[in-house]
Design an enzyme around this catalytic site. Structure first.
Site, PDB file in Angstrom:
ATOM      1  N   ILE A  17       0.843  -1.209   0.000  1.00  0.00           N
ATOM      2  CA  ILE A  17       0.000   0.000   0.000  1.00  0.00           C
ATOM      3  C   ILE A  17       0.879   1.261   0.000  1.00  0.00           C
ATOM      4  O   ILE A  17       0.622   2.219  -0.733  1.00  0.00           O
ATOM      5  CB  ILE A  17      -0.973   0.005   1.209  1.00  0.00           C
ATOM      6  CG1 ILE A  17      -1.856  -1.247   1.177  1.00  0.00           C
ATOM      7  CG2 ILE A  17      -1.840   1.276   1.204  1.00  0.00           C
ATOM      8  CD1 ILE A  17      -2.796  -1.411   2.376  1.00  0.00           C
ATOM      9  N   ASP A  36      11.625   2.301   5.073  1.00  0.00           N
ATOM     10  CA  ASP A  36      11.151   0.913   5.069  1.00  0.00           C
ATOM     11  C   ASP A  36      12.354   0.012   5.386  1.00  0.00           C
ATOM     12  O   ASP A  36      13.448   0.241   4.884  1.00  0.00           O
ATOM     13  CB  ASP A  36      10.594   0.553   3.675  1.00  0.00           C
ATOM     14  CG  ASP A  36       9.655  -0.630   3.720  1.00  0.00           C
ATOM     15  OD1 ASP A  36       8.496  -0.475   3.298  1.00  0.00           O
ATOM     16  OD2 ASP A  36      10.071  -1.721   4.176  1.00  0.00           O
ATOM     17  N   ASN A  37      12.148  -0.988   6.207  1.00  0.00           N
ATOM     18  CA  ASN A  37      13.263  -1.906   6.508  1.00  0.00           C
ATOM     19  C   ASN A  37      13.225  -3.151   5.621  1.00  0.00           C
ATOM     20  O   ASN A  37      13.996  -4.087   5.829  1.00  0.00           O
ATOM     21  CB  ASN A  37      13.275  -2.308   7.996  1.00  0.00           C
ATOM     22  CG  ASN A  37      12.074  -3.163   8.373  1.00  0.00           C
ATOM     23  OD1 ASN A  37      11.176  -3.375   7.561  1.00  0.00           O
ATOM     24  ND2 ASN A  37      12.057  -3.653   9.596  1.00  0.00           N
ATOM     25  N   GLY A  41       8.248  -5.393   2.841  1.00  0.00           N
ATOM     26  CA  GLY A  41       8.232  -4.574   1.622  1.00  0.00           C
ATOM     27  C   GLY A  41       9.326  -5.048   0.674  1.00  0.00           C
ATOM     28  O   GLY A  41      10.076  -5.975   0.995  1.00  0.00           O
ATOM     29  N   LEU A  81       2.459   3.762   7.723  1.00  0.00           N
ATOM     30  CA  LEU A  81       1.979   2.461   7.242  1.00  0.00           C
ATOM     31  C   LEU A  81       2.884   1.308   7.656  1.00  0.00           C
ATOM     32  O   LEU A  81       2.542   0.155   7.429  1.00  0.00           O
ATOM     33  CB  LEU A  81       1.847   2.467   5.710  1.00  0.00           C
ATOM     34  CG  LEU A  81       0.597   3.134   5.154  1.00  0.00           C
ATOM     35  CD1 LEU A  81       0.762   4.637   5.070  1.00  0.00           C
ATOM     36  CD2 LEU A  81       0.251   2.599   3.789  1.00  0.00           C
ATOM     37  N   TYR A 154      -2.329  -9.378  17.066  1.00  0.00           N
ATOM     38  CA  TYR A 154      -2.281  -8.332  16.033  1.00  0.00           C
ATOM     39  C   TYR A 154      -3.376  -7.297  16.293  1.00  0.00           C
ATOM     40  O   TYR A 154      -3.122  -6.094  16.326  1.00  0.00           O
ATOM     41  CB  TYR A 154      -2.455  -8.974  14.651  1.00  0.00           C
ATOM     42  CG  TYR A 154      -2.458  -7.984  13.518  1.00  0.00           C
ATOM     43  CD1 TYR A 154      -1.352  -7.170  13.291  1.00  0.00           C
ATOM     44  CD2 TYR A 154      -3.550  -7.860  12.678  1.00  0.00           C
ATOM     45  CE1 TYR A 154      -1.349  -6.261  12.252  1.00  0.00           C
ATOM     46  CE2 TYR A 154      -3.551  -6.957  11.628  1.00  0.00           C
ATOM     47  CZ  TYR A 154      -2.455  -6.159  11.416  1.00  0.00           C
ATOM     48  OH  TYR A 154      -2.461  -5.250  10.384  1.00  0.00           O
TER      49      TYR A 154
END
Ligand code: UDP
Length: 326
Positions: A17, A36-37, A41, A81, A154
Site C-alpha cells: 500500500i 522501510d526496513n 516490503g 503504514l 495483532y
C-alpha cells in the site's frame, strides 16, 4: 518555480500500500521520503520511482529514533503504514508483530507530537475481532479470543496504537487521523504472508490447487488499493477528520469458496479447488472470522468516499500483473 506540494514521509513506503501511496503523492506534486526496513516490503515496489528528484528513500527501521526524529522534523505530514502484517506472519512471528506495531507507532506519535506534525495512522479491520455483526461500524464493540491464540495479538497491538493516537489527540492536541483498513488488494501485493487473493491468483496461473481454508463459507470484502489510497489522501485534506476513526474498504461481500471459483474463471485455469483445515493451514486451534464487512457511511459523509473498482475488475488487473511476473 516555488514548490507548492507537501513534504510527506511515508513509513512502510516500500510495502504494497505504501508504494502505491508514494507514487500517487508524487504524481500530485508532493515531495516524498519513504522509510522501510524491507521486512515485508520490497525494493522492486519503488525502483520505478527512484529516478524522480522528488522521491527519496531510506532503508532502515522506524525503531531508529534519531533517524525518525530527523525525518519527521523535515516533513509536513506522516502517513504511518509501517507495520508487521499478514495472518501467516502473525502466527509465525508474534514477537515481531507486537513490538513493531506498538513501539514503532509510539515513536511516530511521540515525535510527530513533539514536532507538531500531522499524522495518519493505519489500523486494521482485525480490531473488530470475531464479532459476527454485519457491517462493522467504528464504534462497535470488539470481540476477541484468548491471548493464547496469537492471531489476536495483532488486533490488540493495533488497538494499543489506536489508544495511543486518541490519547495524543486528547492530551497533546496532535493532529492525527486513524484509519481501519479492511482487506486491500491490487498489483504488487504478495501472497508470501498469507493474503488470499495473490495466493489464489498465483495458484490459478500455475494450474496448481487453489487452497480454500476451512469450509470456505467465511466471507470478506476486497478493496482495490487505488480506492484505499484515494481515501487516505482525501482524509488528510479534511480538517474535521482529525481525532476521528474511519473504516476504509469495499462493501462487495464474497465467500472464499466463491472467490476461488471466480479466480479460476477469470484466469481460465485448470486448477482444482481443494479445502485445507485451519489447523493445518495456520496452527492448531486457529480462529478465523466468519464475516467482515465495513460500514462506510462515516467516511462517505466526511469525504464522499465511494470505492470505484469492483472485485472482478480488481482480479483482472491483479491477474495481468502476476502473469507478467511469471
Ligand atoms: N484463505 C484461504 N486460502 C489461502 C489464504 C487465505 O482460504 O490460501 C482464507 C483465510 O483463511 C481467510 C480469508 O481467506 O478466511 C482471507 O485471508 P487473508 O489472510 O487474505 O486476510 P484476513 O481477512 O484473514 O486478514
Amino acid at each position: 518555480m516555488r514548490f507548492k506540494g507537501k513534504k510527506v514521509l511515508v513509513t512502510g513506503g516500500a510495502g504494497f500500500i505504501g508504494s502505491h501511496l508514494a507514487e500517487k503523492l508524487l504524481k500530485r506534486g508532493d515531495e516524498i521520503t519513504i522509510i522501510d526496513n524491507l521486512s515485508t516490503g520490497s525494493i522492486n515496489n519503488i525502483s520505478h520511482l527512484m529516478h524522480n528528484p522528488s522521491f527519496d528513500y531510506v532503508i532502515d527501521t522506524i525503531m531508529n529514533q534519531g533517524l525518525m526524529s530527523w525525518l519527521i522534523r523535515k516533513c509536513d505530514i506522516v502517513y504511518h503504514l509501517a507495520a508487521a502484517v499478514g495472518v501467516k506472519l502473525i502466527v509465525e512471528k508474534p514477537i515481531d508483530v507486537i513490538f513493531t506495531n506498538i513501539i514503532g507507532t509510539e515513536i511516530v506519535l511521540r515525535l510527530a507530537s513533539k514536532e507538531n506534525k500531522k499524522v495518519l495512522i493505519t489500523s486494521t479491520s482485525e480490531i473488530y475481532g470475531k464479532s459476527e455483526k454485519i457491517p462493522y461500524s467504528e464504534n462497535d464493540d470488539r470481540v476477541l479470543g484468548p491471548t493464547t491464540k496469537s492471531r489476536w495479538s495483532y488486533s490488540s497491538s493495533k488497538a494499543v496504537d489506536e489508544y495511543m493516537a486518541l490519547s495524543y489527540f486528547k492530551q497533546k492536541k496532535l493532529d492525527v487521523i486513524i484509519t481501519r483498513l479492511f482487506n486491500t488488494i491490487g498489483p504488487k501485493q504478495t501472497g508470501m504472508y498469507g493474503m488470499v487473493i495473490p495466493r489464489f491468483v498465483n495458484q490459478a496461473l500455475h494450474n496448481e490447487p487453489i487452497t480454500v481454508y476451512g469450509d470456505g463459507k467465511q466471507t470478506r470484502t476486497f478493496c482495490h488499493v487505488k480506492d484505499t489510497i484515494g481515501a487516505l489522501i482525501a482524509l488528510t485534506q479534511n480538517p474535521k477528520a482529525s481525532g476521528e476513526i474511519f473504516n476504509i474498504g469495499s462493501e462487495e461481500e464474497i465467500s472464499i469458496k466463491n472467490l476461488a471459483k471466480l479466480v479460476k474463471e477469470i484466469t481460465n485455469s485448470k486448477s482444482k479447488i481443494i479445502h485445507i483445515p485451519y489447523d493445518e493451514a495456520y496452527e492448531v486451534g486457529f480462529e478465523d472470522m466468519k464475516h467482515r464487512v465495513p460500514d462506510i457511511s462515516k467516511i462517505k459523509k466526511f469525504i464522499g468516499y465511494e470505492p470505484k473498482t469492483n472485485l472482478k475488475e480488481a482480479l483482472i488487473s491483479i491477474s495481468k500483473y502476476l502473469k507478467k511476473t511469471l
